[in-house]
Design an enzyme around this catalytic site. Sequence first.
Site, PDB file in Angstrom:
ATOM      1  N   MET A 144       0.876  -1.173   0.104  1.00 29.54           N
ATOM      2  CA  MET A 144       0.095   0.121   0.172  1.00 29.54           C
ATOM      3  C   MET A 144       0.800   1.360  -0.066  1.00 29.54           C
ATOM      4  O   MET A 144       0.551   2.620   0.299  1.00 29.54           O
ATOM      5  CB  MET A 144      -1.013   0.131   1.185  1.00 29.54           C
ATOM      6  CG  MET A 144      -1.769  -1.156   1.169  1.00 29.54           C
ATOM      7  SD  MET A 144      -3.371  -1.049   2.146  1.00 29.54           S
ATOM      8  CE  MET A 144      -2.618  -0.546   3.726  1.00 29.54           C
ATOM      9  N   HIS A 202       9.459  -3.158   3.718  1.00 25.63           N
ATOM     10  CA  HIS A 202       9.444  -3.385   2.320  1.00 25.63           C
ATOM     11  C   HIS A 202      10.738  -3.670   1.669  1.00 25.63           C
ATOM     12  O   HIS A 202      10.727  -4.500   0.744  1.00 25.63           O
ATOM     13  CB  HIS A 202       8.662  -2.120   1.606  1.00 25.63           C
ATOM     14  CG  HIS A 202       7.142  -1.652   2.231  1.00 25.63           C
ATOM     15  ND1 HIS A 202       7.002  -0.698   3.003  1.00 25.63           N
ATOM     16  CD2 HIS A 202       6.210  -2.624   2.062  1.00 25.63           C
ATOM     17  CE1 HIS A 202       5.521  -0.559   3.213  1.00 25.63           C
ATOM     18  NE2 HIS A 202       5.009  -1.898   2.636  1.00 25.63           N
ATOM     19  N   LYS A 220       4.226 -10.381   9.613  1.00 26.30           N
ATOM     20  CA  LYS A 220       3.587  -9.413  10.352  1.00 26.30           C
ATOM     21  C   LYS A 220       1.937  -9.527  10.006  1.00 26.30           C
ATOM     22  O   LYS A 220       1.212  -9.560  10.938  1.00 26.30           O
ATOM     23  CB  LYS A 220       4.092  -8.101  10.051  1.00 26.30           C
ATOM     24  CG  LYS A 220       3.342  -6.979  11.036  1.00 26.30           C
ATOM     25  CD  LYS A 220       3.868  -5.677  10.692  1.00 26.30           C
ATOM     26  CE  LYS A 220       3.026  -4.594  11.242  1.00 26.30           C
ATOM     27  NZ  LYS A 220       1.978  -4.282  10.088  1.00 26.30           N
ATOM     28  N   ASP A 221       1.663  -9.757   8.928  1.00 30.09           N
ATOM     29  CA  ASP A 221       0.200  -9.740   8.644  1.00 30.09           C
ATOM     30  C   ASP A 221      -0.242 -11.231   8.463  1.00 30.09           C
ATOM     31  O   ASP A 221      -0.321 -11.800   7.449  1.00 30.09           O
ATOM     32  CB  ASP A 221      -0.200  -9.070   7.290  1.00 30.09           C
ATOM     33  CG  ASP A 221       0.097  -7.443   7.580  1.00 30.09           C
ATOM     34  OD1 ASP A 221      -0.614  -6.640   8.123  1.00 30.09           O
ATOM     35  OD2 ASP A 221       1.060  -6.945   7.182  1.00 30.09           O
ATOM     36  N   GLN A 255      -3.169 -12.471   6.971  1.00 31.34           N
ATOM     37  CA  GLN A 255      -3.589 -12.160   5.534  1.00 31.34           C
ATOM     38  C   GLN A 255      -2.632 -13.223   4.709  1.00 31.34           C
ATOM     39  O   GLN A 255      -3.116 -13.771   3.692  1.00 31.34           O
ATOM     40  CB  GLN A 255      -2.867 -10.891   5.296  1.00 31.34           C
ATOM     41  CG  GLN A 255      -2.476 -10.530   3.550  1.00 31.34           C
ATOM     42  CD  GLN A 255      -2.071  -8.916   3.794  1.00 31.34           C
ATOM     43  OE1 GLN A 255      -2.907  -8.210   3.726  1.00 31.34           O
ATOM     44  NE2 GLN A 255      -0.868  -8.589   3.752  1.00 31.34           N
TER      45      GLN A 255
HETATM   46  P1  AMP Z   1       1.521  -3.076   3.373  1.00 36.13           P
HETATM   47  O1  AMP Z   1       2.313  -1.959   2.485  1.00 36.13           O
HETATM   48  O2  AMP Z   1       1.634  -2.553   4.885  1.00 36.13           O
HETATM   49  O3  AMP Z   1       0.262  -3.437   2.945  1.00 36.13           O
HETATM   50  O4  AMP Z   1       2.697  -4.360   3.229  1.00 36.13           O
HETATM   51  C1  AMP Z   1       3.007  -4.846   2.028  1.00 36.13           C
HETATM   52  C2  AMP Z   1       3.652  -6.121   2.358  1.00 36.13           C
HETATM   53  O5  AMP Z   1       4.758  -5.888   3.407  1.00 36.13           O
HETATM   54  C3  AMP Z   1       2.579  -7.316   3.160  1.00 36.13           C
HETATM   55  O6  AMP Z   1       2.956  -8.404   2.596  1.00 36.13           O
HETATM   56  C4  AMP Z   1       2.954  -7.085   4.704  1.00 36.13           C
HETATM   57  O7  AMP Z   1       2.741  -8.189   5.198  1.00 36.13           O
HETATM   58  C5  AMP Z   1       4.559  -6.959   4.647  1.00 36.13           C
HETATM   59  N1  AMP Z   1       5.020  -6.016   5.676  1.00 36.13           N
HETATM   60  C6  AMP Z   1       4.801  -4.977   5.897  1.00 36.13           C
HETATM   61  N2  AMP Z   1       5.289  -4.928   7.342  1.00 36.13           N
HETATM   62  C7  AMP Z   1       6.099  -5.857   7.476  1.00 36.13           C
HETATM   63  C8  AMP Z   1       7.124  -5.882   8.541  1.00 36.13           C
HETATM   64  N3  AMP Z   1       7.332  -5.371   9.515  1.00 36.13           N
HETATM   65  N4  AMP Z   1       7.927  -7.216   8.524  1.00 36.13           N
HETATM   66  C9  AMP Z   1       7.552  -8.243   7.398  1.00 36.13           C
HETATM   67  N5  AMP Z   1       6.538  -7.977   6.534  1.00 36.13           N
HETATM   68  C10 AMP Z   1       6.076  -6.840   6.597  1.00 36.13           C
END
Ligand code: AMP
Length: 257
Positions: A4, A11, A126-127, A130
């Site tokens: 997102m 990331h 973390k998710d 999901q």
């Molecule tokens: P987001 O932009 O928050 O939707 O995350 C994009 C991807 O990065 C998703 O697969 C999340 O699970 C992963 N992600 C976000 N934060 C973390 C984190 N701290 N550790 C590992 N993966 C992460």
Amino acid sequence: MPTMGALHKAHSGLIRIAREYAGQKGELAVSIFVNPLQFEPGSDYERYPRPEEQDEGFCRNAGVDLLFRPTSAEIYADDRSVFVEETTLSSTLEGKSRPGHFRGVCTVVAKLFNILSPDAAVFGEKDFQQLVIIRRMVRDLNFKIDIVAVPTIREGDGLACSSRNEYLNLEERKQAVVLRRALLAAAEKAKAGEKSAKAIVDLARKMIGEASLARIDYVDLVDAENLQPVEIVRPKSLLALAVFFGRTRLIDNILLA
Ligand code: AMP
């Protein structure tokens, strides 16, 4: 690699793993889409950070081959009427607190898979819910895509990296380390032989409760495969939580040995 945006250290970690997985000849696509369908009414869809230029530079520096950044109108027709819904794993944790969230996630991820036709996709632990739900969607809908899981990436003090961390004020940010500490303490207790889920959850809740700005949404112990609540700690139990600091809702989890 679906995101997102508001790209950060975690990331980068995912990009590195995706790149390794793709190999020298592989191409790495990152999507940035703040998906309105996965935000429930009254949540932070409008205020979610969208630093477009910064994200573009981030992807360029990280060696991303393709940045896919569609508008909402490009993704969703006004008269859309088909959605992807997972019906079992979504009933607990985030799915319970955020009705419709995983329907939005599954629908957009299925669409991104169809648009970009990847051989593999990376998701972060973390998710955790999901990740499990996407694996189920891939299995049940026969997507020919490998799902690669990446362990949670953290700040130096243990707080899980998140785009939402930037909403925290100084005091909230300071107190937010309690989440990791509570998860570690609970995991230690389980390792020392505690079998009662209630005792594990109570310990985590008590520690979090000592942070004056924390407001617990849930702290739950579930089976890491079917995500249903467990009463007795067993191998592959997942302790997962969502906690507000002010208006900011943070999530984290730990797998108990
Ligand atoms: P987001 O932009 O928050 O939707 O995350 C994009 C991807 O990065 C998703 O697969 C999340 O699970 C992963 N992600 C976000 N934060 C973390 C984190 N701290 N550790 C590992 N993966 C992460």
